[in-house]
Design an enzyme around this catalytic site. Structure first.
Site, mmCIF file in Angstrom:
data_model
loop_
_atom_site.group_PDB
_atom_site.id
_atom_site.type_symbol
_atom_site.label_atom_id
_atom_site.label_comp_id
_atom_site.label_asym_id
_atom_site.label_seq_id
_atom_site.Cartn_x
_atom_site.Cartn_y
_atom_site.Cartn_z
ATOM 1 N N HIS A 1 0.028 10.163 6.776
ATOM 2 C CA HIS A 1 1.082 10.703 7.796
ATOM 3 C C HIS A 1 1.887 11.814 6.964
ATOM 4 O O HIS A 1 3.041 11.861 7.081
ATOM 5 C CB HIS A 1 2.100 9.703 8.435
ATOM 6 C CG HIS A 1 1.550 8.807 9.157
ATOM 7 N ND1 HIS A 1 0.826 9.152 10.252
ATOM 8 C CD2 HIS A 1 1.307 7.414 9.140
ATOM 9 C CE1 HIS A 1 0.167 8.049 10.893
ATOM 10 N NE2 HIS A 1 0.469 6.777 10.070
ATOM 11 N N ASP B 1 -3.498 14.002 5.566
ATOM 12 C CA ASP B 1 -3.866 14.032 7.030
ATOM 13 C C ASP B 1 -4.748 15.127 7.352
ATOM 14 O O ASP B 1 -5.897 15.111 7.780
ATOM 15 C CB ASP B 1 -2.864 14.037 7.820
ATOM 16 C CG ASP B 1 -2.005 12.725 8.142
ATOM 17 O OD1 ASP B 1 -2.412 11.732 7.476
ATOM 18 O OD2 ASP B 1 -1.224 12.686 8.796
#
Length: 146
Positions: free
Chosen positions: A92, A97
């Site tokens: 996150h 990511d």
């Protein structure tokens, strides 16, 4: 990221977005749950009276169609199922990511090639797959295996 951190270390929105748009050029964007990210980008650009006409691909929509049978299509769940490591074990955050999404995309590209019966799917092909009902893509995959 806290508001305080942004005040101390952040840069002005118009500067960052101008750099981002120059970097992106006419290229399509790839994101996991892309409509969510596109909403943020378009809202921020709207405040600057700018737009983002680029097309985008959503690895979440494609994973739901090209990877049948997963209990969760969250990025970290797919990464775990495919043994894609998170850089530094951090989830996150933008760079980890993005790195995992790029690796997932490589897998999805191969699955799309098999489903479509081509080695070179176009952006149009990917967009078409992402809009098809999940059951239709699963049928295409099964036919490709037979």
């Amino acid at each position: 990221i806290s508001t305080e951190l942004m005040r101390c270390e952040g840069r002005a929105l118009h500067v960052v977005m101008d750099e981002f748009l120059r970097f992106l050029g006419p290229c399509p964007l790839l994101a996991h749950n892309a409509p969510f990210d596109m909403g943020f980008l378009r809202r921020e650009l709207g405040w600057l009276k700018r737009s983002l006409p680029n097309t985008y691909l959503c690895s979440l929509a494609l994973a739901r169609r090209l990877m049948p049978g997963h209990g969760s299509y969250a990025l970290h769940s797919l990464a775990s199922a495919l043994r894609i490591p998170y850089p530094g074990g951090v989830m996150h955050r933008a760079l980890p990511d993005a790195t995992v999404t790029a690796s997932l995309w490589s897998f999805l590209h191969e699955a799309a090639c098999a489903a479509l019966g081509t080695s070179y799917p176009t952006l149009h092909d990917f967009a078409h797959l992402a809009r098809l009902p999940v059951s239709e893509v699963h049928r295409m995959i099964q036919q490709g295996k037979g």
